[in-house]
Design a protein around this motif. Structure first.
Motif, PDB file in Angstrom:
ATOM      1  N   ASP A   1       0.806  -1.218   0.000  1.00 18.89           N
ATOM      2  CA  ASP A   1       0.000   0.000   0.000  1.00 18.89           C
ATOM      3  C   ASP A   1       0.842   1.273   0.000  1.00 18.89           C
ATOM      4  O   ASP A   1       0.340   2.358  -0.253  1.00 18.89           O
ATOM      5  CB  ASP A   1      -0.929  -0.007   1.224  1.00 18.89           C
ATOM      6  N   THR A   2       2.163   1.126   0.258  1.00 21.23           N
ATOM      7  CA  THR A   2       3.072   2.278   0.227  1.00 21.23           C
ATOM      8  C   THR A   2       4.004   2.224  -0.984  1.00 21.23           C
ATOM      9  O   THR A   2       4.940   3.013  -1.076  1.00 21.23           O
ATOM     10  CB  THR A   2       3.919   2.337   1.504  1.00 21.23           C
ATOM     11  N   LEU A   3       3.769   1.258  -1.879  1.00 26.46           N
ATOM     12  CA  LEU A   3       4.556   1.039  -3.095  1.00 26.46           C
ATOM     13  C   LEU A   3       5.912   0.404  -2.829  1.00 26.46           C
ATOM     14  O   LEU A   3       6.806   0.405  -3.684  1.00 26.46           O
ATOM     15  CB  LEU A   3       4.719   2.327  -3.913  1.00 26.46           C
TER      16      LEU A   3
ATOM     17  N   ASN B   1       4.476  -0.939 -11.916  1.00 24.88           N
ATOM     18  CA  ASN B   1       3.856  -1.638 -10.778  1.00 24.88           C
ATOM     19  C   ASN B   1       2.421  -2.082 -11.076  1.00 24.88           C
ATOM     20  O   ASN B   1       1.785  -2.720 -10.232  1.00 24.88           O
ATOM     21  CB  ASN B   1       3.913  -0.801  -9.489  1.00 24.88           C
TER      22      ASN B   1
ATOM     23  N   GLU C   1      -0.338  -0.527 -11.182  1.00 26.44           N
ATOM     24  CA  GLU C   1      -1.362   0.046 -10.312  1.00 26.44           C
ATOM     25  C   GLU C   1      -1.979   1.330 -10.863  1.00 26.44           C
ATOM     26  O   GLU C   1      -2.585   2.079 -10.112  1.00 26.44           O
ATOM     27  CB  GLU C   1      -0.772   0.322  -8.922  1.00 26.44           C
TER      28      GLU C   1
ATOM     29  N   THR D   1      -1.408   8.876 -12.243  1.00 29.90           N
ATOM     30  CA  THR D   1      -1.196   7.889 -11.182  1.00 29.90           C
ATOM     31  C   THR D   1       0.286   7.729 -10.879  1.00 29.90           C
ATOM     32  O   THR D   1       0.666   7.490  -9.726  1.00 29.90           O
ATOM     33  CB  THR D   1      -1.821   6.531 -11.542  1.00 29.90           C
TER      34      THR D   1
ATOM     35  N   ASN E   1       1.108  10.510  -8.643  1.00 33.55           N
ATOM     36  CA  ASN E   1       0.571  10.204  -7.325  1.00 33.55           C
ATOM     37  C   ASN E   1       1.423   9.156  -6.615  1.00 33.55           C
ATOM     38  O   ASN E   1       1.560   9.193  -5.381  1.00 33.55           O
ATOM     39  CB  ASN E   1      -0.878   9.726  -7.434  1.00 33.55           C
ATOM     40  N   ASP E   2       2.029   8.238  -7.371  1.00 37.18           N
ATOM     41  CA  ASP E   2       2.969   7.287  -6.772  1.00 37.18           C
ATOM     42  C   ASP E   2       4.111   8.043  -6.092  1.00 37.18           C
ATOM     43  O   ASP E   2       4.531   7.700  -4.983  1.00 37.18           O
ATOM     44  CB  ASP E   2       3.537   6.349  -7.838  1.00 37.18           C
TER      45      ASP E   2
ATOM     46  N   ILE F   1       2.816   9.453  -2.883  1.00 38.57           N
ATOM     47  CA  ILE F   1       2.680   8.426  -1.841  1.00 38.57           C
ATOM     48  C   ILE F   1       4.031   8.145  -1.188  1.00 38.57           C
ATOM     49  O   ILE F   1       4.181   8.161   0.041  1.00 38.57           O
ATOM     50  CB  ILE F   1       2.078   7.136  -2.435  1.00 38.57           C
TER      51      ILE F   1
ATOM     52  N   LEU G   1      -1.714   3.916  -1.426  1.00 39.20           N
ATOM     53  CA  LEU G   1      -2.285   3.496  -2.701  1.00 39.20           C
ATOM     54  C   LEU G   1      -3.786   3.287  -2.591  1.00 39.20           C
ATOM     55  O   LEU G   1      -4.544   3.619  -3.505  1.00 39.20           O
ATOM     56  CB  LEU G   1      -1.592   2.208  -3.173  1.00 39.20           C
ATOM     57  N   SER G   2      -4.228   2.760  -1.475  1.00 43.48           N
ATOM     58  CA  SER G   2      -5.653   2.463  -1.282  1.00 43.48           C
ATOM     59  C   SER G   2      -6.508   3.719  -1.147  1.00 43.48           C
ATOM     60  O   SER G   2      -7.737   3.636  -1.193  1.00 43.48           O
ATOM     61  CB  SER G   2      -5.844   1.577  -0.049  1.00 43.48           C
TER      62      SER G   2
ATOM     63  N   ARG H   1      -6.581   5.981  -3.373  1.00 46.60           N
ATOM     64  CA  ARG H   1      -6.746   6.491  -4.725  1.00 46.60           C
ATOM     65  C   ARG H   1      -8.044   6.031  -5.379  1.00 46.60           C
ATOM     66  O   ARG H   1      -8.406   4.858  -5.298  1.00 46.60           O
ATOM     67  CB  ARG H   1      -5.548   6.035  -5.570  1.00 46.60           C
TER      68      ARG H   1
END
Length: 460
Positions: free
Chosen positions: A290-292, A306, A308, A314, A317-318, A321, A334-335, A337
């Motif tokens: 969830d944190t990549l 990844n 995702e 996105t 946004n990664d 995160i 990640l969750s 989003r």
């Protein structure tokens, strides 16, 4: 050389992460095997949207008689000039990134292909570099299906290098890339045929939306052939012969150019990941939490590799995160989003959250509010009435589950819904808002005054 962190790839997540790490006193290496900027800058958003702009100008120039504007003479397309304009915009972005990454004394830009020697060591051009933390941001590339090896095919990358309009462009794949290039080159003057093996375009969308998109494409003069299985092609004299359908129903098309728009595959197969503890999915994407963070506790994976998101927004946004996990009090995950995206056909499709297919799969009790563009005053005034707006609401919570918009400007006013979803607001917040008249988005509050229950059967 030894670094505090190594970043592999200069796509949307890499440069801002390098800058942030450097601002926090770290010594950074960022590695790039190709042009700076990754897919978006070089072969994705930036170049294609400059082409979309030219295609729309061409369309308007030749299709405004209903609004009382007639242009005498032919509308001429200069693809070489369109390409030159695109190249200039792309180069400006590359130059900006080069300046940012080379003028910062805490960042070392290394050109070449990165390969893992072990969990802490990266080899580039025969030199080995180590770091306490590694961030993989290698993106993805076009997927080429079997059977096209000996055919002079185009991809979303190579088609942007053409300087002459294709006579007949055959596109394999009815996804976002295929649709955008299909409409674009039809407006440039090419005959365009799209071969899609499925029974509808954009199969993730609801059936009424897929049907509407097909109608938009056909109205643009693009020929759509659904349920086209056994697609193949071969070089034949001065043209390409594309074949589709099996057995006695086999058909042939004479094409001047062939575009493969059959999906993307991650750039993870040449990096020596077998020398690390990094785990991949069956499709080659890097597994992340969830944190990549990957399965190795000091290696992260950001962007398309990844699996995702596969969008520029996105990927950025990664970065947000990971940056929040490293340096900020308020952590992002990640969750958190909501999936959102657009297909930049004309008019565009814009989507956030769930649609009816998703809601039915989850078995949620929901309502839908919708309105056709033909009922919206501003759309009629602009002469752009193709499309519809749909918003899905959860009955038990009054929350907005998602929205799908097709219409002029939909890629902009979808953010009315996106922002409310992130705020956790009830749909009543939007319903009771006052919007400016005359706009298309002013009908969003009005349409939310009426909704109907979604009716479907959920298999137990």
């Amino acid at each position: 050389m030894n670094f505090d962190a190594i970043i592999i790839g200069t796509g949307q997540a890499g440069p801002p992460l390098a800058q942030s790490l450097a601002e926090h006193g770290q010594k950074i290496a960022i590695i790039e095997k190709d042009h700076l900027g990754g897919t978006c800058v070089n072969v994705g958003c930036t170049p294609t949207k400059s082409y979309v702009a030219s295609a729309r100008r061409a369309f308007i120039a030749g299709n405004s008689s209903e609004l009382g504007v007639t242009i005498k003479g032919d509308v001429l397309i200069d693809l070489k000039k369109i390409k030159q304009r695109k190249d200039g915009i792309v180069q400006d972005s590359r130059n900006g990134l080069e300046k940012m990454l080379t003028e910062n004394k805490s960042i070392t830009l290394i050109r070449g292909k990165a390969s893992f020697v072990n969990n802490h060591t990266i080899e580039v051009n025969g030199d080995q570099h180590t770091a306490d933390k590694i961030y993989i941001n290698v993106g993805a590339r076009p997927y080429i299906p079997n059977g096209f090896k000996d055919v002079p095919y185009l991809t979303n990358e190579s088609i942007l290098e053409l300087e002459e309009i294709p006579e007949h462009l055959v596109i394999v794949g009815g996804g976002y890339i295929g649709l955008e290039f299909g409409q674009m080159f039809r407006r440039f003057g090419s005959k365009v045929t799209i071969l899609e093996k499925g029974g509808e375009l954009l199969k993730k969308e609801d059936g009424d939306i897929s049907d509407l998109i097909a109608e938009i494409m056909e109205d643009s003069g693009v020929e759509i052939k659904l349920k086209s299985d056994c697609i193949g092609a071969k070089k034949k004299n001065d043209h390409i012969e594309a074949t589709f359908n099996c057995d006695d129903n086999s058909q042939k098309l004479k094409a001047s150019h062939l575009l493969l728009a059959t999906g993307r595959t991650p750039n993870t197969d040449y990096m020596g990941l077998e020398n690390t503890g990094i785990k991949l999915t069956k499709h080659g994407y890097i597994k992340v939490d969830d944190t990549l963070l990957t399965s190795v506790d000091h290696i992260w994976a950001l962007g398309d590799c990844n699996g995702e998101g596969a969008f520029t927004h996105t990927a950025y946004n990664d970065f947000q995160i990971v940056n929040s996990q490293l340096f900020l009090d308020q952590k992002r995950f990640l969750s958190d989003r909501f999936t959102c995206y657009a297909a930049f056909i004309d008019p565009p499709l814009a989507r956030v959250g769930m649609n009816q297919k998703d809601i039915q799969k989850k078995g949620l009790i929901a309502k839908v509010s919708e309105i056709p563009m033909s009922k919206i005053a501003r759309a009629k005034e602009m002469g752009e009435t193709k499309g519809k707006l749909k918003i899905f609401l959860e009955v038990d919570t009054d929350s907005i589950l998602g929205a799908t918009f097709i219409g002029a400007g939909a890629d902009e006013y979808i953010h009315t819904i996106i922002d409310q979803m992130y705020a956790g607001s009830s749909y009543q917040t939007v319903r009771d808002a006052i919007h400016i008249h005359p706009t298309i988005s002013e009908l969003i509050p009005t349409m939310l005054e009426n909704s109907t229950m979604l009716r479907y059967f959920v298999k137990k």
